[in-house]
Design an enzyme around this catalytic site. Sequence first.
Site, PDB file in Angstrom:
ATOM      1  CB  SER A 140      -0.894   0.004   1.248  1.00  7.12           C
ATOM      2  OG  SER A 140      -1.536   1.254   1.414  1.00  7.12           O
ATOM      3  CE1 TYR A 153      -4.175  -2.286   4.651  1.00 10.55           C
ATOM      4  CE2 TYR A 153      -3.521  -0.006   4.321  1.00 10.55           C
ATOM      5  CZ  TYR A 153      -3.851  -1.242   3.804  1.00 10.55           C
ATOM      6  OH  TYR A 153      -3.847  -1.438   2.441  1.00 10.55           O
TER       7      TYR A 153
END
Length: 258
Positions: A140, A153
């Site tokens: 990401s 995350y």
Amino acid sequence: MTGTVRPVALITGASSGFGAEFARRFAARGHDLVLVARRRDRLEQLAAELPSTTCTVLPADLSDPGAPAALLGELARRGIRVDVLVNSAGFGSYGRFEAEDPDRIADEVQVNVGAVTALSRLLMPDLLSSRRGVLLNITSTAAYQPSPSLAVYAATKAYVRALTEALWQENRGTPLRVLALAPGPTETEFFEAAGSDRFKVGQMLSVPQVVDVAFRALDRRDPPPSVIAGRRNRWTAVAAGLLPRRWVLRVADRLTGE
């Protein structure tokens, strides 16, 4: 007369989003598929879309630490050797760290870190023995800087990026292609699962656009260790690595914080 043996791509998170798109693309490139996700009905629906491809549907909950070894055992039982591994399964949680559900945090770390690590290691012998081996891990843009309200995350994706780039270096000189793909915000089910679209920041891309970035990298003679989808997302990641950390964190907090 014996037919040509088709390479096999195992894709986690194949029930939707990037996983489903990678399944379609690898099928179009002549691969058979092993489709892994929790939702059997979604996997069977995807398999039905690909009648010219042999699809093995293996439902699994990757938040279970025993799931990777169980998948490996099932592959061995069926005599399936894997040429391509796409670790696409993952999810995020939005909110202040002290307000997060500890059980959900544990599941997030297990899916995003534990399962990726275990599957990469368990399937590495197959990937290295293949002349068309690929290890593709989805990271990401959050892997490039700490993200307040997305603390766990972002940390898990930073781990996956670091792991994948290290494996890229370890496997230089072998046929295995290793790549970390960092999508920016993309129109998937991610935001719904995370419980907020507050962090839809950066360059929004479609799922096919992001997958195109991955295949352009993999098709190069010497693929890079990692790629970021979207020019603006790439500049943001570069800036985050150059600017003072206090400034980066303040900006990230304004963009993604509650």
